[in-house]
Design an enzyme around this catalytic site. Structure first.
Site, PDB file in Angstrom:
ATOM      1  N   CYS A  82       0.765  -1.243   0.000  1.00 11.59           N
ATOM      2  CA  CYS A  82       0.000   0.000   0.000  1.00 11.59           C
ATOM      3  C   CYS A  82       0.804   1.306   0.000  1.00 11.59           C
ATOM      4  O   CYS A  82       0.717   2.094  -0.930  1.00 11.59           O
ATOM      5  CB  CYS A  82      -0.929  -0.020   1.201  1.00 11.59           C
ATOM      6  SG  CYS A  82      -1.892   1.455   1.399  1.00 11.59           S
ATOM      7  N   HIS A 143      -2.276   7.279   4.040  1.00 10.73           N
ATOM      8  CA  HIS A 143      -1.229   6.295   4.311  1.00 10.73           C
ATOM      9  C   HIS A 143       0.165   6.681   3.806  1.00 10.73           C
ATOM     10  O   HIS A 143       0.948   5.830   3.389  1.00 10.73           O
ATOM     11  CB  HIS A 143      -1.613   4.918   3.767  1.00 10.73           C
ATOM     12  CG  HIS A 143      -1.065   3.802   4.632  1.00 10.73           C
ATOM     13  ND1 HIS A 143      -1.378   2.485   4.439  1.00 10.73           N
ATOM     14  CD2 HIS A 143      -0.221   3.829   5.698  1.00 10.73           C
ATOM     15  CE1 HIS A 143      -0.759   1.742   5.336  1.00 10.73           C
ATOM     16  NE2 HIS A 143      -0.047   2.540   6.110  1.00 10.73           N
TER      17      HIS A 143
END
Length: 479
Positions: A82, A143
């Site tokens: 990710c 993130h």
């Protein structure tokens, strides 16, 4: 009588001025750069939607989007995990180039209250577009660092509504993290966030942003939190328990609904011919038992450098510009969005740094004879180059040890392995011995990027440092 003539002249002049004003508005709209929407799903597999072969998920909106736009068959995220994948999309760079290939603790992704984040000195897509007058927002999962200097509002986005890291990063034994926060801009507005409502709320927020900015160019980055990283993905009540594939399928079908609502909004506001929409995923579906997501017909799972880990489903939609019902099999990457969007906006690329992405506008437009602008695509896990693709060929490099705890067939990295991806999507027929010249050419390509970015623990001259914050604090509800 003279007064009547004067009134007629005033009315006529007013009508002329009104018509001129309308015409000037139309001219201004014709001259303005296109709106851009990037919808990035989390961990959604290559075979998880109907137009890519799913038989268990109902995705009518995405299937229609593909029928009206272009489906990419060979487009890659720059990582199988990710944080590095998202950093690459927003900067146009391989993750090691911007030092986002691993966390401060040596893990694959950033964790809550990390001192590391995307460097404020990097120039994101949002920052480029701000120079051309775009309204910019991120709605969803960030993130790339949860400390104030690393938040989206410090990286070119006018606003942020969403979560600062993954849905599975919640407090538990051994992990004294804060409750998963929902943020607006730089303030926590709810914690713990109700992830069942995430897709629905993100969709409403996106529609509001599009409507509010319909008269100016805008950039909407919508990194959805679903299907996500938890073993039981979330969905709102309208979708929960409705699919044939459990919670994973429920979340996929709600993501399809979400995309459909956004495309309907664009059509309602007559913005469809002024808006490029890219729908994709940050990496492949992870391995689960029992199986949830699908990367078929590709081999392997998310979090690896197999095709199923890094080749992602991607649909591009822009009626009147992107030919409908088309398919592109050229090698491309999410990194390519950076220079392509910059070109569309008329924003010059930074001249003081290397950008790895390439302008793929000819591919998007279906220009006859358009080819991939990439000599090679490189598959990184952490800071280790594990494979190279050039044309139809993919070479796994011989490695003394393999990084990534999720890698399968580690023993296979003891020798170079060569696959023709056009003929062998499952990467089962190693033809290295039959093609020694191709192996040698691919090894030279690997050496080329290694001389620039380095490999393993030996950074090359082309790397730039990430951001570091000395005293990280948790993002919590204000008292």
């Amino acid at each position: 009588m003279a007064l009547v003539k004067q009134l007629r002249m005033v009315v006529t002049l007013s009508l002329v001025l009104l018509l001129l004003g309308v015409q000037e508005t139309l001219w201004a709209q014709d001259a303005r750069p296109p709106n851009v929407i990037v919808i990035l799903c989390d961990n959604l597999g290559y075979g998880d939607v109907g137009c890519y072969g799913s038989k268990v998920h109902r995705t009518p909106s995405l299937d229609q989007m593909a029928a009206e736009g272009m489906k990419f068959t060979d487009l890659y995220a720059a990582s199988g995990v990710c944080t590095p994948s998202r950093a690459a999309l927003l900067t146009g760079c391989y993750p090691p180039r911007v030092d986002m290939h691993k966390s401060d603790t040596g893990g694959a992704v950033l964790q809550p209250v990390s001192p590391k984040g995307l460097s404020p000195s990097e120039i994101t897509i949002a920052e480029l577009l701000k120079t051309k007058g775009y309204a910019t927002t991120i709605i969803g999962k960030w993130h790339l660092g949860d400390q104030l200097p690393f938040l989206p509002t410090r990286q070119g986005f006018d606003s942020f509504y969403g979560i600062p890291y993954s849905d599975d990063m919640t407090p538990r034994e051994g992990k004294p993290w804060p409750d998963l926060p929902l943020m607006r801009d730089e303030v926590v507005i709810d914690a713990p966030v109700d992830l069942n409502e995430a897709t629905r709320l993100y969709t409403l927020e996106a529609i509001r942003f599009i409507t509010d900015n319909r008269n100016r160019p805008f950039f909407l980055y919508l990194p959805q939190a679903m299907p996500g990283s938890t073993r039981a993905p979330y969905a709102s009540e309208a979708f929960r328990g409705k699919s044939e594939n459990g919670p994973w399928g429920d979340s996929v079908e709600e993501l399809d609904w979400s995309t459909g609502q956004i495309l309907k909004t664009l059509k309602l506001l007559q913005l469809e011919e002024r808006t490029l929409v890219i729908w994709t995923s940050d990496n492949g579906a992870p391995r689960r038992s029992p199986v949830q997501g699908s990367n078929e017909p590709l081999k392997g799972w998310g979090y690896t450098t197999a095709e199923g880990g890094m080749r992602v489903p991607t649909i591009a939609w822009w009626p009147g510009t992107i030919p409908g019902g088309t398919e592109c099999a050229e090698v491309a990457s999410l990194m390519d969005l950076y220079p392509t969007i910059a070109h569309l906006a008329g924003a010059p690329l930074p001249h003081d740094r290397m950008i790895d992405g390439k302008d793929i506008l000819p591919l998007l437009k279906g220009t006859p004879g358009a080819k991939s602008p990439h000599e090679a695509f490189y598959y990184y896990m952490f800071d280790q180059l594990q494979a190279v693709r050039s044309g139809d060929w993919k070479l796994y490099l011989p490695l003394p040890s393999v990084k990534g705890g999720w890698q399968q067939e580690k023993e296979a990295f003891a020798r170079p392995r060569l696959f023709n991806l056009k003929e062998d999507l499952q990467e089962t027929n190693d033809v290295a011995k039959q093609n020694p010249q191709i192996v040698e050419q691919m090894l030279l390509l690997a050496a080329k990027i290694q001389a620039d970015l380095g490999d393993d623990e030996n950074p090359g001259p082309g790397r730039r440092p990430a951001g570091h914050f000395a005293s990280p604090t948790a993002r919590v509800l204000p008292k």
